[in-house]
Write an enzyme that holds these catalytic residues in place. Structure first.
Site, PDB file in Angstrom:
ATOM      1  N   SER A 294       1.165   3.270  -2.632  1.00 13.88           N
ATOM      2  CA  SER A 294       0.729   4.532  -3.370  1.00 13.88           C
ATOM      3  C   SER A 294       0.253   5.605  -2.735  1.00 13.88           C
ATOM      4  O   SER A 294       0.201   6.766  -3.740  1.00 13.88           O
ATOM      5  CB  SER A 294      -0.129   3.998  -4.542  1.00 13.88           C
ATOM      6  OG  SER A 294      -1.198   3.363  -3.900  1.00 13.88           O
ATOM      7  N   ARG A 295      -0.180   5.807  -1.652  1.00 18.23           N
ATOM      8  CA  ARG A 295      -0.991   6.942  -0.892  1.00 18.23           C
ATOM      9  C   ARG A 295      -0.499   7.068   0.374  1.00 18.23           C
ATOM     10  O   ARG A 295      -0.092   5.923   0.895  1.00 18.23           O
ATOM     11  CB  ARG A 295      -2.495   6.795  -1.191  1.00 18.23           C
ATOM     12  CG  ARG A 295      -3.050   7.012  -2.652  1.00 18.23           C
ATOM     13  CD  ARG A 295      -4.367   6.986  -2.670  1.00 18.23           C
ATOM     14  NE  ARG A 295      -5.102   5.408  -2.459  1.00 18.23           N
ATOM     15  CZ  ARG A 295      -5.961   5.096  -1.583  1.00 18.23           C
ATOM     16  NH1 ARG A 295      -6.387   5.818  -0.554  1.00 18.23           N
ATOM     17  NH2 ARG A 295      -6.449   3.997  -1.860  1.00 18.23           N
TER      18      ARG A 295
ATOM     19  N   ASN B  33       1.432  -2.410   5.327  1.00 18.95           N
ATOM     20  CA  ASN B  33       0.903  -1.155   5.702  1.00 18.95           C
ATOM     21  C   ASN B  33      -0.603  -1.206   5.062  1.00 18.95           C
ATOM     22  O   ASN B  33      -1.596  -0.475   5.319  1.00 18.95           O
ATOM     23  CB  ASN B  33       1.805  -0.068   5.084  1.00 18.95           C
ATOM     24  CG  ASN B  33       0.998   1.194   5.137  1.00 18.95           C
ATOM     25  OD1 ASN B  33       0.733   1.929   6.239  1.00 18.95           O
ATOM     26  ND2 ASN B  33       0.456   1.501   3.890  1.00 18.95           N
TER      27      ASN B  33
ATOM     28  N   ALA C 174     -11.212  -5.259  15.036  1.00 13.47           N
ATOM     29  CA  ALA C 174     -11.075  -6.781  15.183  1.00 13.47           C
ATOM     30  C   ALA C 174      -9.774  -7.057  14.296  1.00 13.47           C
ATOM     31  O   ALA C 174      -8.963  -7.799  14.651  1.00 13.47           O
ATOM     32  CB  ALA C 174     -12.292  -7.544  14.417  1.00 13.47           C
TER      33      ALA C 174
ATOM     34  N   TYR D 203     -12.884  -3.066  11.404  1.00 12.78           N
ATOM     35  CA  TYR D 203     -11.640  -2.628  11.406  1.00 12.78           C
ATOM     36  C   TYR D 203     -10.960  -3.053  12.531  1.00 12.78           C
ATOM     37  O   TYR D 203      -9.832  -3.500  12.573  1.00 12.78           O
ATOM     38  CB  TYR D 203     -11.691  -1.248  11.182  1.00 12.78           C
ATOM     39  CG  TYR D 203     -10.480  -0.417  10.785  1.00 12.78           C
ATOM     40  CD1 TYR D 203      -9.819  -0.436   9.732  1.00 12.78           C
ATOM     41  CD2 TYR D 203      -9.948   0.350  11.767  1.00 12.78           C
ATOM     42  CE1 TYR D 203      -8.801   0.289   9.513  1.00 12.78           C
ATOM     43  CE2 TYR D 203      -8.830   1.056  11.932  1.00 12.78           C
ATOM     44  CZ  TYR D 203      -8.215   0.912  10.533  1.00 12.78           C
ATOM     45  OH  TYR D 203      -6.919   1.748  10.691  1.00 12.78           O
TER      46      TYR D 203
ATOM     47  N   GLY E  56       0.918  -1.166   0.202  1.00 19.20           N
ATOM     48  CA  GLY E  56      -0.047   0.028   0.005  1.00 19.20           C
ATOM     49  C   GLY E  56       0.688   1.367   0.192  1.00 19.20           C
ATOM     50  O   GLY E  56       0.549   2.192   0.821  1.00 19.20           O
TER      51      GLY E  56
ATOM     52  N   LYS F   9      -7.562  -5.004  13.053  1.00 22.53           N
ATOM     53  CA  LYS F   9      -6.261  -4.528  13.635  1.00 22.53           C
ATOM     54  C   LYS F   9      -6.056  -4.990  15.289  1.00 22.53           C
ATOM     55  O   LYS F   9      -4.510  -5.141  15.579  1.00 22.53           O
ATOM     56  CB  LYS F   9      -6.554  -3.032  13.797  1.00 22.53           C
ATOM     57  CG  LYS F   9      -6.749  -2.224  12.539  1.00 22.53           C
ATOM     58  CD  LYS F   9      -5.598  -2.442  11.573  1.00 22.53           C
ATOM     59  CE  LYS F   9      -5.289  -1.514  10.449  1.00 22.53           C
ATOM     60  NZ  LYS F   9      -4.460  -1.652   9.490  1.00 22.53           N
TER      61      LYS F   9
ATOM     62  N   SER G  27      -3.428  -0.192  14.619  1.00 28.74           N
ATOM     63  CA  SER G  27      -4.185   1.265  14.781  1.00 28.74           C
ATOM     64  C   SER G  27      -4.663   1.416  16.241  1.00 28.74           C
ATOM     65  O   SER G  27      -4.926   0.542  16.931  1.00 28.74           O
ATOM     66  CB  SER G  27      -5.584   1.369  13.847  1.00 28.74           C
ATOM     67  OG  SER G  27      -6.245   2.518  14.390  1.00 28.74           O
TER      68      SER G  27
ATOM     69  N   ILE H 237      -3.924   9.994  11.996  1.00 30.16           N
ATOM     70  CA  ILE H 237      -2.846  10.422  10.938  1.00 30.16           C
ATOM     71  C   ILE H 237      -3.686  11.008   9.712  1.00 30.16           C
ATOM     72  O   ILE H 237      -4.452  10.627   9.163  1.00 30.16           O
ATOM     73  CB  ILE H 237      -1.879   9.365  10.482  1.00 30.16           C
ATOM     74  CG1 ILE H 237      -1.378   8.463  11.567  1.00 30.16           C
ATOM     75  CG2 ILE H 237      -0.923   9.798   9.470  1.00 30.16           C
ATOM     76  CD1 ILE H 237      -0.712   9.187  12.686  1.00 30.16           C
TER      77      ILE H 237
HETATM   78  P1  NAP Z   1      -4.717   5.038   2.335  1.00 32.72           P
HETATM   79  O1  NAP Z   1      -4.567   6.502   2.423  1.00 32.72           O
HETATM   80  O2  NAP Z   1      -6.534   4.755   1.992  1.00 32.72           O
HETATM   81  O3  NAP Z   1      -4.092   4.244   1.570  1.00 32.72           O
HETATM   82  C1  NAP Z   1      -3.967   2.736   1.521  1.00 32.72           C
HETATM   83  C2  NAP Z   1      -3.151   2.104   0.798  1.00 32.72           C
HETATM   84  O4  NAP Z   1      -3.352   0.684   0.688  1.00 32.72           O
HETATM   85  C3  NAP Z   1      -3.054   2.451  -0.706  1.00 32.72           C
HETATM   86  O5  NAP Z   1      -1.750   2.578  -1.186  1.00 32.72           O
HETATM   87  C4  NAP Z   1      -3.745   1.385  -1.447  1.00 32.72           C
HETATM   88  O6  NAP Z   1      -3.651   1.397  -2.738  1.00 32.72           O
HETATM   89  C5  NAP Z   1      -3.593   0.101  -0.637  1.00 32.72           C
HETATM   90  N1  NAP Z   1      -4.298  -1.083  -0.433  1.00 32.72           N
HETATM   91  C6  NAP Z   1      -5.583  -0.871  -0.392  1.00 32.72           C
HETATM   92  N2  NAP Z   1      -6.029  -2.115  -0.506  1.00 32.72           N
HETATM   93  C7  NAP Z   1      -5.121  -2.877  -1.082  1.00 32.72           C
HETATM   94  C8  NAP Z   1      -5.006  -4.411  -1.208  1.00 32.72           C
HETATM   95  N3  NAP Z   1      -5.970  -5.368  -1.203  1.00 32.72           N
HETATM   96  N4  NAP Z   1      -3.813  -4.907  -1.652  1.00 32.72           N
HETATM   97  C9  NAP Z   1      -2.652  -3.949  -1.590  1.00 32.72           C
HETATM   98  N5  NAP Z   1      -2.692  -2.727  -1.601  1.00 32.72           N
HETATM   99  C10 NAP Z   1      -4.041  -2.218  -1.069  1.00 32.72           C
HETATM  100  O7  NAP Z   1      -4.646   4.594   4.032  1.00 32.72           O
HETATM  101  P2  NAP Z   1      -3.643   5.329   4.976  1.00 32.72           P
HETATM  102  O8  NAP Z   1      -4.380   6.157   5.788  1.00 32.72           O
HETATM  103  O9  NAP Z   1      -2.316   5.564   4.515  1.00 32.72           O
HETATM  104  O10 NAP Z   1      -3.433   3.843   5.960  1.00 32.72           O
HETATM  105  C11 NAP Z   1      -2.391   3.253   5.707  1.00 32.72           C
HETATM  106  C12 NAP Z   1      -2.231   1.867   6.868  1.00 32.72           C
HETATM  107  O11 NAP Z   1      -2.475   2.715   8.160  1.00 32.72           O
HETATM  108  C13 NAP Z   1      -3.673   1.211   6.992  1.00 32.72           C
HETATM  109  O12 NAP Z   1      -3.155  -0.101   7.391  1.00 32.72           O
HETATM  110  C14 NAP Z   1      -4.424   1.882   7.958  1.00 32.72           C
HETATM  111  O13 NAP Z   1      -5.371   0.895   8.880  1.00 32.72           O
HETATM  112  C15 NAP Z   1      -3.479   2.226   9.125  1.00 32.72           C
HETATM  113  N6  NAP Z   1      -3.917   3.480   9.884  1.00 32.72           N
HETATM  114  C16 NAP Z   1      -4.230   4.619   9.458  1.00 32.72           C
HETATM  115  C17 NAP Z   1      -4.499   5.666  10.322  1.00 32.72           C
HETATM  116  C18 NAP Z   1      -5.075   7.003   9.857  1.00 32.72           C
HETATM  117  O14 NAP Z   1      -5.225   7.951  10.500  1.00 32.72           O
HETATM  118  N7  NAP Z   1      -4.797   7.491   8.522  1.00 32.72           N
HETATM  119  C19 NAP Z   1      -4.586   5.575  11.417  1.00 32.72           C
HETATM  120  C20 NAP Z   1      -4.149   3.971  11.883  1.00 32.72           C
HETATM  121  C21 NAP Z   1      -4.100   3.257  11.324  1.00 32.72           C
HETATM  122  P3  NAP Z   1      -4.483   2.046  -3.947  1.00 32.72           P
HETATM  123  O15 NAP Z   1      -3.881   3.475  -3.800  1.00 32.72           O
HETATM  124  O16 NAP Z   1      -3.797   1.428  -5.153  1.00 32.72           O
HETATM  125  O17 NAP Z   1      -5.847   1.973  -3.613  1.00 32.72           O
END
Ligand code: NAP
Length: 248
Positions: free
Chosen positions: A15-16, A91, A158, A156, A13, A160, A143, A189
């Protein structure tokens, strides 16, 4: 100081959001970076270019982390291309929020598959390589919600929380081969995802955090640098809370 000089790393993951932040900070620390994405091909291409311009080897792979076979072939390709795998950051993750009353079976299963089963898939896939190397660091993204729970996010939470149990078991199974497994539990974040939220809601969150701000992808990436680098060679089975002091 470059803390990951010459290490071969994989970030799912990438890309973003947080994953992209990790890929960039890893490259700044001299790591070669293989990263995956689900569908953002253009963003992946741009990131691959940006990382390569930093003087490291970098490659984006379209690979669904929830699919067992795809994880196997991904790792095969990365090992062929990079030679070894020193650090794996699991991730990739999704949300499909709803109160239990309205949560479909499909949305429960999908979140478990992408967030939790993906970690089983990827760990199984890298295990042989890391065992042979007698070296490796696996970092799994949980998380604050996996520790505390959250209304509207039972699926989610469960997934995590499951990540924490899985990672602690891997620390016990793989520790004798010098493979470390740790968890990062980010708080709130600010990524493109949270940009879409109402500014008042976001302000409320920031205010409730002791450090009075949301975290950045770089805050999480820096914790990953620590856990991926030789600074943490005696750290395994731990959950590192990177949340600005939120109570957990
Ligand atoms: P995000 O901006 O939605 O990015 C998710 C990334 O995962 C994207 O690169 C997406 O690819 C990729 N992805 C989704 N489904 C996938 C799959 N089946 N196989 C491979 N790649 C996949 O999320 P984020 O906020 O950066 O979060 C990243 C991680 O941190 C997650 O595990 C999230 O649960 C955890 N987290 C985030 C926060 C927060 O506040 N943001 C807090 C706690 C934990 P595409 O771009 O191609 O869709």
């Amino acid at each position: 100081m470059k803390l990951l000089e010459g290490k071969n790393t994989i970030v799912t993951g990438g890309s973003r959001g947080i994953g992209k932040g990790i890929a960039k900070v890893f490259a700044q620390h001299g790591a070669n970076v293989a990263f995956t994405y689900a569908s953002s091909a253009q963003a992946a291409e741009e990131l691959e270019k940006e990382l390569s311009e930093m003087g490291v080897k970098a490659k984006g792979y379209k690979s669904n982390a929830a699919n067992f076979e795809e994880a196997q072939s991904l790792i095969k390709e990365v090992v062929e291309e990079f030679g070894s795998i020193d650090v794996l950051v699991n991730n990739a993750g999704i949300t499909k929020d709803n109160l239990l009353m309205r949560m479909s079976e499909e949305d429960f299963d999908r979140v478990i598959e992408v967030n939790l089963k993906s970690i089983f898939n990827m760990t199984k896939a890298v295990q042989r390589t890391m065992l042979k190397q007698r070296n490796g660091s696996i970092i799994n993204m949980s998380s604050v919600v996996g520790v505390k729970g959250n209304a509207g996010q039972a699926n989610y939470a469960a997934s995590k929380a499951g990540i924490i149990g899985f990672s602690k078991s891997m620390a016990l199974e793989l520790g004798s081969r010098n493979i470390r497994t740790n968890v990062i539990a980010p708080g709130f974040i600010e990524t493109e995802m949270t940009d879409r939220l109402d500014e008042k809601v976001v302000e409320g969150w920031r205010d409730s955090i002791p450090l009075k701000r949301g975290g950045t992808p770089e805050d999480i990436a820096n914790a990953c640098v620590f856990l991926g680098s030789d600074l943490s060679t005696y750290v395994t089975g731990q959950v590192l809370h990177v949340n600005g002091g939120m109570l957990t």
